[in-house]
Motif scaffolding. Structure first.
Motif, PDB file in Angstrom:
ATOM      1  N   THR A  65     -43.617  26.351  31.992  1.00 33.46           N
ATOM      2  CA  THR A  65     -42.164  26.308  32.128  1.00 33.46           C
ATOM      3  C   THR A  65     -41.717  24.978  32.721  1.00 33.46           C
ATOM      4  N   ALA A  66     -42.380  24.543  33.789  1.00 29.84           N
ATOM      5  CA  ALA A  66     -41.994  23.291  34.449  1.00 29.84           C
ATOM      6  C   ALA A  66     -42.163  22.092  33.529  1.00 29.84           C
ATOM      7  N   LEU A  67     -43.197  22.117  32.697  1.00 26.53           N
ATOM      8  CA  LEU A  67     -43.462  20.996  31.792  1.00 26.53           C
ATOM      9  C   LEU A  67     -42.792  21.159  30.432  1.00 26.53           C
ATOM     10  N   ALA A  68     -42.059  22.280  30.268  1.00 25.79           N
ATOM     11  CA  ALA A  68     -41.374  22.556  29.000  1.00 25.79           C
ATOM     12  C   ALA A  68     -42.346  22.543  27.824  1.00 25.79           C
ATOM     13  N   LEU A  69     -43.518  23.148  28.018  1.00 24.64           N
ATOM     14  CA  LEU A  69     -44.512  23.201  26.945  1.00 24.64           C
ATOM     15  C   LEU A  69     -44.140  24.290  25.949  1.00 24.64           C
ATOM     16  N   PRO A  70     -44.310  24.048  24.668  1.00 22.60           N
ATOM     17  CA  PRO A  70     -43.975  25.053  23.657  1.00 22.60           C
ATOM     18  C   PRO A  70     -44.956  26.221  23.679  1.00 22.60           C
ATOM     19  N   ASP A  71     -44.480  27.400  23.273  1.00 19.95           N
ATOM     20  CA  ASP A  71     -45.340  28.585  23.233  1.00 19.95           C
ATOM     21  C   ASP A  71     -46.549  28.371  22.327  1.00 19.95           C
ATOM     22  N   GLU A  72     -46.393  27.509  21.325  1.00 21.32           N
ATOM     23  CA  GLU A  72     -47.477  27.280  20.367  1.00 21.32           C
ATOM     24  C   GLU A  72     -48.744  26.741  21.031  1.00 21.32           C
ATOM     25  N   ILE A  73     -48.586  26.093  22.186  1.00 27.67           N
ATOM     26  CA  ILE A  73     -49.752  25.497  22.843  1.00 27.67           C
ATOM     27  C   ILE A  73     -50.721  26.558  23.333  1.00 27.67           C
ATOM     28  N   ILE A  74     -50.217  27.795  23.506  1.00 27.77           N
ATOM     29  CA  ILE A  74     -51.070  28.875  23.994  1.00 27.77           C
ATOM     30  C   ILE A  74     -52.236  29.133  23.047  1.00 27.77           C
ATOM     31  N   GLY A  75     -52.013  28.901  21.751  1.00 29.69           N
ATOM     32  CA  GLY A  75     -53.065  29.157  20.777  1.00 29.69           C
ATOM     33  C   GLY A  75     -54.038  28.009  20.595  1.00 29.69           C
ATOM     34  N   LEU A 111     -58.854  25.852  24.454  1.00 26.26           N
ATOM     35  CA  LEU A 111     -58.698  25.917  25.911  1.00 26.26           C
ATOM     36  C   LEU A 111     -58.971  24.575  26.588  1.00 26.26           C
ATOM     37  N   ASP A 112     -60.012  23.902  26.158  1.00 23.07           N
ATOM     38  CA  ASP A 112     -60.336  22.610  26.761  1.00 23.07           C
ATOM     39  C   ASP A 112     -59.214  21.593  26.542  1.00 23.07           C
ATOM     40  N   ARG A 113     -58.623  21.621  25.357  1.00 20.82           N
ATOM     41  CA  ARG A 113     -57.522  20.709  25.057  1.00 20.82           C
ATOM     42  C   ARG A 113     -56.288  21.035  25.892  1.00 20.82           C
ATOM     43  N   GLN A 114     -56.032  22.339  26.052  1.00 23.19           N
ATOM     44  CA  GLN A 114     -54.905  22.747  26.890  1.00 23.19           C
ATOM     45  C   GLN A 114     -55.103  22.273  28.332  1.00 23.19           C
ATOM     46  N   ALA A 115     -56.322  22.472  28.843  1.00 26.16           N
ATOM     47  CA  ALA A 115     -56.613  22.090  30.222  1.00 26.16           C
ATOM     48  C   ALA A 115     -56.450  20.589  30.427  1.00 26.16           C
ATOM     49  N   LYS A 116     -56.953  19.806  29.482  1.00 22.18           N
ATOM     50  CA  LYS A 116     -56.843  18.354  29.580  1.00 22.18           C
ATOM     51  C   LYS A 116     -55.380  17.917  29.510  1.00 22.18           C
ATOM     52  N   TYR A 117     -54.614  18.573  28.651  1.00 23.86           N
ATOM     53  CA  TYR A 117     -53.200  18.232  28.526  1.00 23.86           C
ATOM     54  C   TYR A 117     -52.476  18.457  29.848  1.00 23.86           C
ATOM     55  N   ILE A 118     -52.752  19.573  30.485  1.00 26.39           N
ATOM     56  CA  ILE A 118     -52.134  19.875  31.779  1.00 26.39           C
ATOM     57  C   ILE A 118     -52.530  18.829  32.813  1.00 26.39           C
ATOM     58  N   GLU A 119     -53.818  18.487  32.850  1.00 27.37           N
ATOM     59  CA  GLU A 119     -54.298  17.509  33.830  1.00 27.37           C
ATOM     60  C   GLU A 119     -53.740  16.121  33.570  1.00 27.37           C
ATOM     61  N   ASP A 120     -53.387  15.835  32.304  1.00 28.65           N
ATOM     62  CA  ASP A 120     -52.749  14.554  31.981  1.00 28.65           C
ATOM     63  C   ASP A 120     -51.296  14.517  32.449  1.00 28.65           C
ATOM     64  N   LYS A 121     -50.675  15.691  32.483  1.00 23.81           N
ATOM     65  CA  LYS A 121     -49.255  15.761  32.806  1.00 23.81           C
ATOM     66  C   LYS A 121     -48.984  15.936  34.303  1.00 23.81           C
ATOM     67  N   PHE A 161     -39.539  23.725  38.232  1.00 21.45           N
ATOM     68  CA  PHE A 161     -39.831  24.995  37.562  1.00 21.45           C
ATOM     69  C   PHE A 161     -38.626  25.926  37.585  1.00 21.45           C
ATOM     70  N   THR A 162     -38.013  26.104  38.767  1.00 23.64           N
ATOM     71  CA  THR A 162     -36.908  27.058  38.872  1.00 23.64           C
ATOM     72  C   THR A 162     -35.701  26.625  38.039  1.00 23.64           C
ATOM     73  N   ALA A 163     -35.468  25.333  37.946  1.00 19.19           N
ATOM     74  CA  ALA A 163     -34.372  24.840  37.111  1.00 19.19           C
ATOM     75  C   ALA A 163     -34.631  25.170  35.644  1.00 19.19           C
ATOM     76  N   MET A 164     -35.862  24.919  35.193  1.00 17.49           N
ATOM     77  CA  MET A 164     -36.228  25.214  33.815  1.00 17.49           C
ATOM     78  C   MET A 164     -36.239  26.721  33.560  1.00 17.49           C
ATOM     79  N   TRP A 165     -36.640  27.485  34.559  1.00 17.89           N
ATOM     80  CA  TRP A 165     -36.677  28.942  34.432  1.00 17.89           C
ATOM     81  C   TRP A 165     -35.282  29.483  34.113  1.00 17.89           C
ATOM     82  N   GLU A 166     -34.282  28.987  34.813  1.00 18.89           N
ATOM     83  CA  GLU A 166     -32.928  29.485  34.600  1.00 18.89           C
ATOM     84  C   GLU A 166     -32.383  29.074  33.239  1.00 18.89           C
ATOM     85  N   ILE A 167     -32.803  27.924  32.758  1.00 22.59           N
ATOM     86  CA  ILE A 167     -32.393  27.507  31.411  1.00 22.59           C
ATOM     87  C   ILE A 167     -33.024  28.420  30.355  1.00 22.59           C
ATOM     88  N   ASN A 168     -34.294  28.762  30.572  1.00 25.42           N
ATOM     89  CA  ASN A 168     -35.050  29.548  29.585  1.00 25.42           C
ATOM     90  C   ASN A 168     -34.776  31.040  29.654  1.00 25.42           C
TER      91      ASN A 168
END
Length: 266
Positions: free
Chosen positions: A181-191, A194-204, A223-230
């Motif tokens: 939510t804080a990084l505004a990552l798309p739901d598609e990234i969930i699929g 796992l290693d790529r997701q982890a690296k992406y998070i660590e890059d951000k 996070f809370t600002a983005m939460w209220e938008i979403n």
């Protein structure tokens, strides 16, 4: 105010009201009749527990301790919990150490029968420590009844100092919900892998920043600002991040996937 004249409190403001006076917030929780009753039972009985069998035979003690560690929804998996407690955490190959979710290691740390045997429940961490965890867990759950974003923020604030990698974030549904939510990552990234997701998070994000309360606060403000938008309406399922079999954390499928990943090189 909203159209009905109700005062609208933002997610961030609600979160700050709780953590800004955390001692008072926890005292209020501890004084609730049901919490006080279960806590008194736990305190009066835990010192008499001398084995894993004793612990697991007392349903009230067992449920109290599991809820304290955010594992309430895993109470049914007694063979799983028994294995965690029986092996302990002294060896890298112990079951809890192979699980990506750190809450199982935390449970062992509180009730370390593997290391201390009959004396495990005499330690302060098995008595006062578990009680404090139970009260904090209850506080977070109650906050979520009004605003799940507040519960997620409280959980992240408590857990942040223990985060060591992007994979640990992915292993916990609630942590990953906050970060996505804080990084505004798309739901598609969930699929994605796992290693790529982890690296992406660590890059951000800099994982080490989560050791700094001020930086955690800034991250949660985002996070809370983005939460209220979403989540502008009641259409969001508020319990989704906490409805996996491990309550506020790892889902069974993800646990198996990550466990296999970690075991693959052994």
């Amino acid at each position: 105010m909203d159209e009905r004249g109700h005062v609208v409190t933002t997610t961030y403001t609600s979160y700050q009201m709780i953590v800004g006076n955390l001692t008072k917030s926890l005292e209020r929780v501890s004084e609730q009749p049901d919490v006080a009753r279960e806590t008194e039972y736990y305190r009066s009985k835990i010192g008499n527990v001398k084995s894993i069998d004793d612990f697991m035979a007392d349903t009230r003690l067992y449920n109290y301790a599991l809820k304290a560690h955010g594992l309430e929804d895993m109470a049914y998996a007694k063979a799983f919990i028994r294995k965690v407690l029986t092996e302990g955490t002294d060896d890298d190959n112990d079951f809890a150490n192979k699980l990506a979710d750190p809450r199982y290691k935390s449970l062992v740390d509180s009730l370390n029968f593997a290391a201390h045997g009959a004396g495990a429940t005499a330690f302060d961490k098995a008595q006062k420590g578990v009680v404090e965890k139970f009260q904090r867990q209850t506080l977070e759950e109650e906050a979520g009844e009004d605003n799940m974003g507040v519960r997620l923020a409280l959980y992240f604030e408590r857990t942040a100092p223990t985060i060591k990698s992007g994979m640990e974030i992915l292993a916990d549904d609630a942590l990953s919900e906050v970060v996505r939510t804080a990084l505004a990552l798309p739901d598609e990234i969930i699929g994605a892998d796992l290693d790529r997701q982890a690296k992406y998070i660590e890059d951000k994000v800099k994982i080490e920043d989560f050791q700094d309360p001020a930086k955690v606060n800034k991250f949660l403000e985002r996070f809370t600002a983005m939460w209220e938008i979403n989540n502008p309406s009641d259409s969001y399922d508020p319990l989704a991040p906490f409805n996996s079999p491990a309550s506020s954390g790892i889902s069974t499928d993800l646990l198996i996937s990550i466990n296999n990943l970690k075991l693959g090189g052994k």
